[in-house]
Write a protein that holds these residues in place. Structure first.
Motif, PDB file in Angstrom:
ATOM      1  N   VAL A  39      42.141  42.947  48.470  1.00 54.61           N
ATOM      2  CA  VAL A  39      43.238  42.360  47.935  1.00 54.61           C
ATOM      3  C   VAL A  39      44.240  42.064  49.066  1.00 54.61           C
ATOM      4  O   VAL A  39      44.617  43.501  49.604  1.00 54.61           O
ATOM      5  CB  VAL A  39      43.649  43.224  46.643  1.00 54.61           C
ATOM      6  CG1 VAL A  39      45.079  42.443  46.002  1.00 54.61           C
ATOM      7  CG2 VAL A  39      42.558  43.374  45.755  1.00 54.61           C
ATOM      8  N   GLY A  40      44.961  41.228  49.117  1.00 51.53           N
ATOM      9  CA  GLY A  40      46.149  41.026  50.012  1.00 51.53           C
ATOM     10  C   GLY A  40      47.376  41.329  49.368  1.00 51.53           C
ATOM     11  O   GLY A  40      48.256  40.328  49.355  1.00 51.53           O
ATOM     12  N   SER A  41      47.593  42.273  48.981  1.00 52.30           N
ATOM     13  CA  SER A  41      48.830  42.982  48.263  1.00 52.30           C
ATOM     14  C   SER A  41      50.030  43.012  49.073  1.00 52.30           C
ATOM     15  O   SER A  41      51.187  42.617  48.480  1.00 52.30           O
ATOM     16  CB  SER A  41      48.687  44.066  47.263  1.00 52.30           C
ATOM     17  OG  SER A  41      48.503  45.025  47.997  1.00 52.30           O
ATOM     18  N   ALA A  42      49.644  43.562  50.355  1.00 54.81           N
ATOM     19  CA  ALA A  42      50.911  44.039  51.246  1.00 54.81           C
ATOM     20  C   ALA A  42      51.811  44.765  50.262  1.00 54.81           C
ATOM     21  O   ALA A  42      53.325  44.727  50.646  1.00 54.81           O
ATOM     22  CB  ALA A  42      51.527  42.765  51.718  1.00 54.81           C
ATOM     23  N   ALA A  43      51.606  45.637  49.430  1.00 52.26           N
ATOM     24  CA  ALA A  43      52.369  46.398  48.615  1.00 52.26           C
ATOM     25  C   ALA A  43      53.403  45.660  48.071  1.00 52.26           C
ATOM     26  O   ALA A  43      54.521  46.159  47.691  1.00 52.26           O
ATOM     27  CB  ALA A  43      52.904  47.565  49.376  1.00 52.26           C
ATOM     28  N   GLY A  44      53.074  44.355  47.588  1.00 51.53           N
ATOM     29  CA  GLY A  44      54.159  43.489  46.847  1.00 51.53           C
ATOM     30  C   GLY A  44      55.273  42.868  47.830  1.00 51.53           C
ATOM     31  O   GLY A  44      56.197  42.190  47.271  1.00 51.53           O
ATOM     32  N   ARG A  45      55.105  42.957  49.028  1.00 59.82           N
ATOM     33  CA  ARG A  45      56.192  42.452  50.098  1.00 59.82           C
ATOM     34  C   ARG A  45      55.968  40.801  49.994  1.00 59.82           C
ATOM     35  O   ARG A  45      54.833  39.985  49.364  1.00 59.82           O
ATOM     36  CB  ARG A  45      55.987  42.890  51.425  1.00 59.82           C
ATOM     37  CG  ARG A  45      56.195  44.233  51.752  1.00 59.82           C
ATOM     38  CD  ARG A  45      56.154  44.702  53.088  1.00 59.82           C
ATOM     39  NE  ARG A  45      54.971  44.533  53.755  1.00 59.82           N
ATOM     40  CZ  ARG A  45      53.888  45.656  53.947  1.00 59.82           C
ATOM     41  NH1 ARG A  45      54.238  46.877  53.516  1.00 59.82           N
ATOM     42  NH2 ARG A  45      52.703  45.481  54.491  1.00 59.82           N
ATOM     43  N   PRO A  46      56.998  39.970  50.539  1.00 57.74           N
ATOM     44  CA  PRO A  46      57.068  38.872  50.129  1.00 57.74           C
ATOM     45  C   PRO A  46      55.870  37.979  50.779  1.00 57.74           C
ATOM     46  O   PRO A  46      55.473  36.833  50.141  1.00 57.74           O
ATOM     47  CB  PRO A  46      58.270  38.302  50.903  1.00 57.74           C
ATOM     48  CG  PRO A  46      59.283  39.554  50.768  1.00 57.74           C
ATOM     49  CD  PRO A  46      58.237  40.662  50.931  1.00 57.74           C
ATOM     50  N   GLY A  47      55.392  38.449  52.130  1.00 54.14           N
ATOM     51  CA  GLY A  47      54.568  37.676  52.736  1.00 54.14           C
ATOM     52  C   GLY A  47      53.239  38.307  52.482  1.00 54.14           C
ATOM     53  O   GLY A  47      52.954  39.485  52.252  1.00 54.14           O
ATOM     54  N   ASN A  48      52.055  37.703  52.785  1.00 58.61           N
ATOM     55  CA  ASN A  48      50.522  38.251  53.139  1.00 58.61           C
ATOM     56  C   ASN A  48      50.532  39.202  54.360  1.00 58.61           C
ATOM     57  O   ASN A  48      51.092  38.944  55.217  1.00 58.61           O
ATOM     58  CB  ASN A  48      49.535  37.120  53.007  1.00 58.61           C
ATOM     59  CG  ASN A  48      49.362  36.276  51.655  1.00 58.61           C
ATOM     60  OD1 ASN A  48      49.462  36.865  50.681  1.00 58.61           O
ATOM     61  ND2 ASN A  48      49.285  35.135  52.037  1.00 58.61           N
ATOM     62  N   PRO A  49      49.628  39.774  54.175  1.00 53.75           N
ATOM     63  CA  PRO A  49      49.502  40.917  55.306  1.00 53.75           C
ATOM     64  C   PRO A  49      48.841  39.846  56.495  1.00 53.75           C
ATOM     65  O   PRO A  49      48.107  39.149  56.167  1.00 53.75           O
ATOM     66  CB  PRO A  49      48.499  41.971  54.844  1.00 53.75           C
ATOM     67  CG  PRO A  49      47.918  41.604  53.579  1.00 53.75           C
ATOM     68  CD  PRO A  49      48.923  40.619  52.883  1.00 53.75           C
ATOM     69  N   PHE A  76      48.826  47.997  41.578  1.00 54.47           N
ATOM     70  CA  PHE A  76      48.531  46.573  41.950  1.00 54.47           C
ATOM     71  C   PHE A  76      49.353  45.673  40.988  1.00 54.47           C
ATOM     72  O   PHE A  76      49.601  44.606  41.357  1.00 54.47           O
ATOM     73  CB  PHE A  76      47.136  46.322  41.818  1.00 54.47           C
ATOM     74  CG  PHE A  76      46.376  46.523  43.477  1.00 54.47           C
ATOM     75  CD1 PHE A  76      46.431  45.631  44.549  1.00 54.47           C
ATOM     76  CD2 PHE A  76      46.226  47.902  43.549  1.00 54.47           C
ATOM     77  CE1 PHE A  76      45.950  46.212  45.535  1.00 54.47           C
ATOM     78  CE2 PHE A  76      45.594  48.452  44.549  1.00 54.47           C
ATOM     79  CZ  PHE A  76      45.525  47.615  45.829  1.00 54.47           C
ATOM     80  N   ALA A  77      49.338  46.181  39.697  1.00 52.04           N
ATOM     81  CA  ALA A  77      50.333  45.344  38.801  1.00 52.04           C
ATOM     82  C   ALA A  77      51.830  45.265  39.300  1.00 52.04           C
ATOM     83  O   ALA A  77      52.276  44.263  39.090  1.00 52.04           O
ATOM     84  CB  ALA A  77      50.309  45.958  37.334  1.00 52.04           C
TER      85      ALA A  77
END
Length: 142
Positions: free
Chosen positions: A65-75, A123-124
């Motif tokens: 999952v490309g969450s990036a811990a919810g940051r604005p951009g993808n990892p 992740f939610a």
């Protein structure tokens, strides 16, 4: 002053070393969570990049999952595997395995992401912290 990218790289390098030294086991905030090492080719640099990532075994398939811990951009690894989906994966003490990262279409992504949120409620929070659609990829082993 330490730059955030330097701090993240150092964090990743420490986790990669711990993963490899301990047959795929990492402590700290990742303790008990299934991790893999994803080796991709940099979309711009062409250099090999290794990232420790949480993965989810759902119905016998592996997902990242490309969450990036919810940051604005993808990892960054998301751009890398979109440009070159041929990757290498390390899970546990198993040998490095060739694989293909396949981005899920929206309906399948939504179904899998719901399961991800049930298994890892953080992740939610990542989903609500960003306006972007968090991508999900299936790792298909060769």
């Amino acid at each position: 002053m330490t730059e955030p990218l330097d701090t993240e790289r150092s964090f990743n390098e420490n986790n990669i070393a711990e993963f490899r030294a301990n047959g795929g086991t990492v402590g700290g905030q990742f303790e008990g969570f299934p991790l893999l090492l994803l080796t991709s080719i940099g979309a711009k640099s062409g250099a090999q990049r290794v990232n420790p990532l949480a993965y989810f075994d759902i119905d016998g398939k592996a997902y990242i999952v490309g969450s990036a811990a919810g940051r604005p951009g993808n990892p960054a690894w998301v751009a890398n595997i979109r440009a070159n989906p041929d990757v290498k994966v390390e899970i546990g003490a198993n040998p490095i395995t060739a694989a293909t990262a396949v981005e899920l279409p929206r309906a399948e992504r939504d179904r899998v992401y719901e399961i991800v949120k049930q298994r890892a409620p953080g992740f939610a929070g990542y989903e609500t912290a960003t306006d972007r659609l968090i991508p999900v990829f299936e790792i298909r082993f060769s």
